[in-house]
Design a protein around this motif. Sequence first.
Motif, PDB file in Angstrom:
ATOM      1  N   GLY A 277       0.855  -1.307  -0.046  1.00 58.50           N
ATOM      2  CA  GLY A 277      -0.042   0.143  -0.067  1.00 58.50           C
ATOM      3  C   GLY A 277       0.750   1.205   0.056  1.00 58.50           C
ATOM      4  O   GLY A 277       0.403   2.099  -0.595  1.00 58.50           O
ATOM      5  N   ARG A 278       2.115   1.239   0.523  1.00 57.12           N
ATOM      6  CA  ARG A 278       2.722   2.512   0.645  1.00 57.12           C
ATOM      7  C   ARG A 278       3.425   2.680  -0.606  1.00 57.12           C
ATOM      8  O   ARG A 278       3.941   1.503  -1.202  1.00 57.12           O
ATOM      9  CB  ARG A 278       3.855   2.308   1.904  1.00 57.12           C
ATOM     10  N   PRO A 279       3.837   3.990  -1.159  1.00 57.32           N
ATOM     11  CA  PRO A 279       4.672   4.024  -2.246  1.00 57.32           C
ATOM     12  C   PRO A 279       5.849   3.524  -2.055  1.00 57.32           C
ATOM     13  O   PRO A 279       6.604   3.727  -0.905  1.00 57.32           O
ATOM     14  CB  PRO A 279       4.711   5.518  -2.603  1.00 57.32           C
ATOM     15  N   ARG A 280       6.712   3.169  -3.090  1.00 57.70           N
ATOM     16  CA  ARG A 280       7.966   2.412  -2.950  1.00 57.70           C
ATOM     17  C   ARG A 280       9.051   3.290  -2.422  1.00 57.70           C
ATOM     18  O   ARG A 280      10.059   2.966  -2.159  1.00 57.70           O
ATOM     19  CB  ARG A 280       8.382   1.607  -4.109  1.00 57.70           C
ATOM     20  N   LYS A 281       8.892   4.713  -3.081  1.00 55.13           N
ATOM     21  CA  LYS A 281      10.032   5.588  -2.767  1.00 55.13           C
ATOM     22  C   LYS A 281       9.459   6.633  -1.733  1.00 55.13           C
ATOM     23  O   LYS A 281       8.157   6.883  -1.776  1.00 55.13           O
ATOM     24  CB  LYS A 281      10.299   6.150  -3.990  1.00 55.13           C
ATOM     25  N   THR A 282      10.293   7.483  -1.118  1.00 56.88           N
ATOM     26  CA  THR A 282       9.747   8.342  -0.190  1.00 56.88           C
ATOM     27  C   THR A 282       9.606   9.518  -0.928  1.00 56.88           C
ATOM     28  O   THR A 282      10.072   9.781  -2.152  1.00 56.88           O
ATOM     29  CB  THR A 282      10.921   8.900   0.881  1.00 56.88           C
ATOM     30  N   ALA A 283       8.901  10.482  -0.531  1.00 55.70           N
ATOM     31  CA  ALA A 283       8.599  11.798  -1.433  1.00 55.70           C
ATOM     32  C   ALA A 283       9.800  12.283  -2.051  1.00 55.70           C
ATOM     33  O   ALA A 283       9.921  12.679  -3.073  1.00 55.70           O
ATOM     34  CB  ALA A 283       7.712  12.704  -0.533  1.00 55.70           C
ATOM     35  N   GLU A 284      11.036  12.522  -1.218  1.00 54.30           N
ATOM     36  CA  GLU A 284      12.139  13.090  -1.334  1.00 54.30           C
ATOM     37  C   GLU A 284      12.810  12.389  -2.766  1.00 54.30           C
ATOM     38  O   GLU A 284      13.175  12.737  -3.770  1.00 54.30           O
ATOM     39  CB  GLU A 284      13.258  13.137  -0.359  1.00 54.30           C
ATOM     40  N   GLU A 285      12.809  11.010  -2.674  1.00 52.52           N
ATOM     41  CA  GLU A 285      13.242  10.008  -3.694  1.00 52.52           C
ATOM     42  C   GLU A 285      12.405  10.370  -4.919  1.00 52.52           C
ATOM     43  O   GLU A 285      13.047  10.328  -6.086  1.00 52.52           O
ATOM     44  CB  GLU A 285      13.295   8.543  -3.095  1.00 52.52           C
ATOM     45  N   ARG A 286      11.333  10.482  -4.694  1.00 54.67           N
ATOM     46  CA  ARG A 286      10.407  10.589  -6.046  1.00 54.67           C
ATOM     47  C   ARG A 286      10.391  11.776  -6.669  1.00 54.67           C
ATOM     48  O   ARG A 286      10.411  12.111  -7.918  1.00 54.67           O
ATOM     49  CB  ARG A 286       8.947  10.214  -5.594  1.00 54.67           C
ATOM     50  N   ASP A 287      11.081  12.719  -5.962  1.00 53.13           N
ATOM     51  CA  ASP A 287      11.199  14.295  -6.214  1.00 53.13           C
ATOM     52  C   ASP A 287      12.008  14.035  -7.634  1.00 53.13           C
ATOM     53  O   ASP A 287      13.171  13.855  -7.838  1.00 53.13           O
ATOM     54  CB  ASP A 287      11.673  15.230  -5.605  1.00 53.13           C
ATOM     55  N   ASP A 288      11.328  14.507  -8.957  1.00 46.81           N
ATOM     56  CA  ASP A 288      12.192  14.666 -10.225  1.00 46.81           C
ATOM     57  C   ASP A 288      13.533  15.417  -9.996  1.00 46.81           C
ATOM     58  O   ASP A 288      14.465  14.700 -10.582  1.00 46.81           O
ATOM     59  CB  ASP A 288      11.298  14.924 -11.353  1.00 46.81           C
ATOM     60  N   GLY A 289      13.618  16.515  -9.636  1.00 50.00           N
ATOM     61  CA  GLY A 289      14.805  17.294  -9.502  1.00 50.00           C
ATOM     62  C   GLY A 289      15.753  16.545  -8.799  1.00 50.00           C
ATOM     63  O   GLY A 289      16.880  16.622  -9.060  1.00 50.00           O
ATOM     64  N   ASN A 290      15.294  16.086  -7.861  1.00 52.90           N
ATOM     65  CA  ASN A 290      16.100  15.317  -6.702  1.00 52.90           C
ATOM     66  C   ASN A 290      16.922  14.137  -7.529  1.00 52.90           C
ATOM     67  O   ASN A 290      18.090  13.739  -7.281  1.00 52.90           O
ATOM     68  CB  ASN A 290      15.615  14.911  -5.421  1.00 52.90           C
ATOM     69  N   ARG A 291      16.055  13.345  -8.049  1.00 55.20           N
ATOM     70  CA  ARG A 291      16.315  12.311  -8.703  1.00 55.20           C
ATOM     71  C   ARG A 291      17.353  12.602  -9.814  1.00 55.20           C
ATOM     72  O   ARG A 291      18.573  11.848 -10.117  1.00 55.20           O
ATOM     73  CB  ARG A 291      15.571  11.335  -9.237  1.00 55.20           C
ATOM     74  N   ARG A 292      17.047  13.551 -10.635  1.00 57.35           N
ATOM     75  CA  ARG A 292      18.032  14.098 -11.612  1.00 57.35           C
ATOM     76  C   ARG A 292      19.475  14.403 -11.112  1.00 57.35           C
ATOM     77  O   ARG A 292      20.396  14.325 -11.638  1.00 57.35           O
ATOM     78  CB  ARG A 292      17.633  15.107 -12.306  1.00 57.35           C
ATOM     79  N   GLN A 293      19.169  15.148 -10.069  1.00 55.44           N
ATOM     80  CA  GLN A 293      20.521  15.719  -9.338  1.00 55.44           C
ATOM     81  C   GLN A 293      21.368  14.632  -8.697  1.00 55.44           C
ATOM     82  O   GLN A 293      22.736  14.502  -8.905  1.00 55.44           O
ATOM     83  CB  GLN A 293      20.267  16.539  -7.904  1.00 55.44           C
ATOM     84  N   ALA A 294      20.743  13.540  -8.338  1.00 55.85           N
ATOM     85  CA  ALA A 294      21.196  12.345  -7.815  1.00 55.85           C
ATOM     86  C   ALA A 294      22.136  11.529  -8.944  1.00 55.85           C
ATOM     87  O   ALA A 294      23.167  11.329  -8.671  1.00 55.85           O
ATOM     88  CB  ALA A 294      20.608  11.437  -6.921  1.00 55.85           C
ATOM     89  N   LEU A 295      21.325  11.556 -10.108  1.00 49.26           N
ATOM     90  CA  LEU A 295      22.030  11.219 -11.196  1.00 49.26           C
ATOM     91  C   LEU A 295      23.404  11.843 -11.555  1.00 49.26           C
ATOM     92  O   LEU A 295      24.432  11.353 -11.893  1.00 49.26           O
ATOM     93  CB  LEU A 295      21.082  10.925 -12.382  1.00 49.26           C
ATOM     94  N   LEU A 296      23.364  13.173 -11.618  1.00 53.61           N
ATOM     95  CA  LEU A 296      24.246  14.018 -11.991  1.00 53.61           C
ATOM     96  C   LEU A 296      25.516  13.637 -10.998  1.00 53.61           C
ATOM     97  O   LEU A 296      26.742  13.646 -11.417  1.00 53.61           O
ATOM     98  CB  LEU A 296      23.900  15.541 -11.971  1.00 53.61           C
ATOM     99  N   GLY A 297      25.232  13.452  -9.625  1.00 51.28           N
ATOM    100  CA  GLY A 297      26.382  13.466  -8.742  1.00 51.28           C
ATOM    101  C   GLY A 297      27.082  12.022  -9.026  1.00 51.28           C
ATOM    102  O   GLY A 297      28.301  11.898  -9.016  1.00 51.28           O
ATOM    103  N   ALA A 298      26.256  11.264  -9.230  1.00 48.31           N
ATOM    104  CA  ALA A 298      26.770   9.653  -9.378  1.00 48.31           C
ATOM    105  C   ALA A 298      27.655   9.662 -10.644  1.00 48.31           C
ATOM    106  O   ALA A 298      28.702   9.191 -10.468  1.00 48.31           O
ATOM    107  CB  ALA A 298      25.661   8.725  -9.307  1.00 48.31           C
ATOM    108  N   ALA A 299      27.242  10.491 -11.895  1.00 45.82           N
ATOM    109  CA  ALA A 299      27.598  10.282 -12.867  1.00 45.82           C
ATOM    110  C   ALA A 299      29.274  11.059 -13.086  1.00 45.82           C
ATOM    111  O   ALA A 299      30.205  10.453 -13.369  1.00 45.82           O
ATOM    112  CB  ALA A 299      26.737  11.101 -14.111  1.00 45.82           C
ATOM    113  N   ALA A 300      29.391  12.117 -12.231  1.00 42.06           N
ATOM    114  CA  ALA A 300      30.235  13.081 -12.391  1.00 42.06           C
ATOM    115  C   ALA A 300      31.343  12.252 -11.381  1.00 42.06           C
ATOM    116  O   ALA A 300      32.462  11.944 -11.907  1.00 42.06           O
ATOM    117  CB  ALA A 300      29.995  14.320 -11.087  1.00 42.06           C
ATOM    118  N   LEU A 301      30.925  11.436 -10.256  1.00 44.07           N
ATOM    119  CA  LEU A 301      32.102  10.674  -9.535  1.00 44.07           C
ATOM    120  C   LEU A 301      32.538   9.619 -10.235  1.00 44.07           C
ATOM    121  O   LEU A 301      33.559   9.369 -10.480  1.00 44.07           O
ATOM    122  CB  LEU A 301      31.139   9.943  -8.081  1.00 44.07           C
ATOM    123  N   LEU A 302      31.466   8.858 -10.970  1.00 46.22           N
ATOM    124  CA  LEU A 302      31.871   7.685 -11.783  1.00 46.22           C
ATOM    125  C   LEU A 302      32.760   8.208 -13.131  1.00 46.22           C
ATOM    126  O   LEU A 302      34.067   7.421 -13.312  1.00 46.22           O
ATOM    127  CB  LEU A 302      30.901   6.764 -11.975  1.00 46.22           C
TER     128      LEU A 302
END
Lengths: 227, 227
Positions: free
Chosen positions: A22-47
């Motif tokens: 019943g609960r969403p699989r991601k928290t509100a913060e994780e679902r936020d599009d801008g946040n996920r995009r930023q997370a991808l950018l940070g991981a991409a930069a590191l890798l």
Amino acid sequence: MPRTPPDPSADTPPADAPRPRGRPRKTAEERDDGNRRQALLGAAALLFRQHGFAGTSTRDIAQAVGMRSGSPFYHFDSKQALLGAVMTEGMRSALQHQAQALAALPAGASARARFAALVRSHFDVLLGPQSDFIPVMLYEWRLLQPDQRAAVQALKDDYESVWQHVLDALHQAGCLRGDPRLVRLMIFGALNWSVQWYQPPGRGTSRQRATLDDLTRTALELFLTTP
Amino acid sequence: MPRTPPDPSADTPPADAPRPRGRPRKTAEERDDGNRRQALLGAAALLFRQHGFAGTSTRDIAQAVGMRSGSPFYHFDSKQALLGAVMTEGMRSALQHQAQALAALPAGASARARFAALVRSHFDVLLGPQSDFIPVMLYEWRLLQPDQRAAVQALKDDYESVWQHVLDALHQAGCLRGDPRLVRLMIFGALNWSVQWYQPPGRGTSRQRATLDDLTRTALELFLTTP
DNA sequence: CCTACCGATCGGTAGG
DNA sequence: CCTACCGATCGGTAGG
């Protein structure tokens, strides 16, 4: 090679993960599009920085932020677009840091003081925390596609023109010798190269490592004539 | 996917190439093992520089020297070994060039003169003809495996210690300010960075480009105090 | 050094 | 953003 039994190694599903009912699989913060995009950018930069652009798979990046292999393409059109976004984000942040450093100076600060602020700001962006974006630009510039390159180049031009004005002033004041355009390129080289060798002073390291203040002081001593 | 009809795109055979009857397929020079190895090294250096290590396939390198896809592995154990060999060859050549430049100086040459010779030799190796080996080292150093890294590092140490002695002499003579170890790193950065922006002066280019003499003169002006 | 090939991995996509 | 997948390509190898 027919793959009737779904290949478990191709796209490893979470081994555990009983569905939370019943609960969403991601928290509100994780679902936020801008946040996920930023997370991808940070991981991409590191890798990208660690293994290079071609040496990093989009699957590596997805895994680093807990996504499945196809999901980065919901946020970015292509791997190349991700590279361009990392560099654009890096320059955006560098320009902001640069402007703040100059704004913090007293009005009418000398060219020497402005130069010192630019050097210190540059080292901060290059070597401080979350400092993978600009190194990726330095390492992988040649791999940028022409259209993306133009966009990042515009930001680089802005950043460098601020330096050029200060360097010209120093040259006219007799504090800096040599053709100012070549001198700018050489100074950038001296500073940018630090991403290849600088390691921040860690706790408990036997040999004392240089701080960003040490680097800044050395750069001023090396480049500028004695006042 | 069974590949009963041999996939023509996998390993494209020479479309033409009627067998020359009785004669060897390669000239004596082409068959020479050392020559073929050197050809692979040169092609690898060029391609690694242009597209990066991970962005270059061993097939690309094979094709550039007219070999088939599996043949580079007759000369090198792995793609990583090829990368290590490119860097080793680059440093071997740089050390040789450096020694010649110093040997050409008059006996008892000043520290300034020795510095000038080192700078000019460095630019030659970095930016002169057949100058892809060292740029590959600069770009892809972090991708070297630890064991290969040690071998190249030993050559780098030799190369850098020659510089360090000259820089120390300049520092003691008051021609160079700042911590000599950090200064060495910054000077290397200023010089090495030129691989990112330098383009040799071409014929008929509208804007006059800098020569290696220009770069050398600017470096001396920038780093050394007026004599 | 070529032939013929393998197993793995890659960027990207349709549909939900 | 996940599922399930495709076509292409990759480093490397056995045998000659």
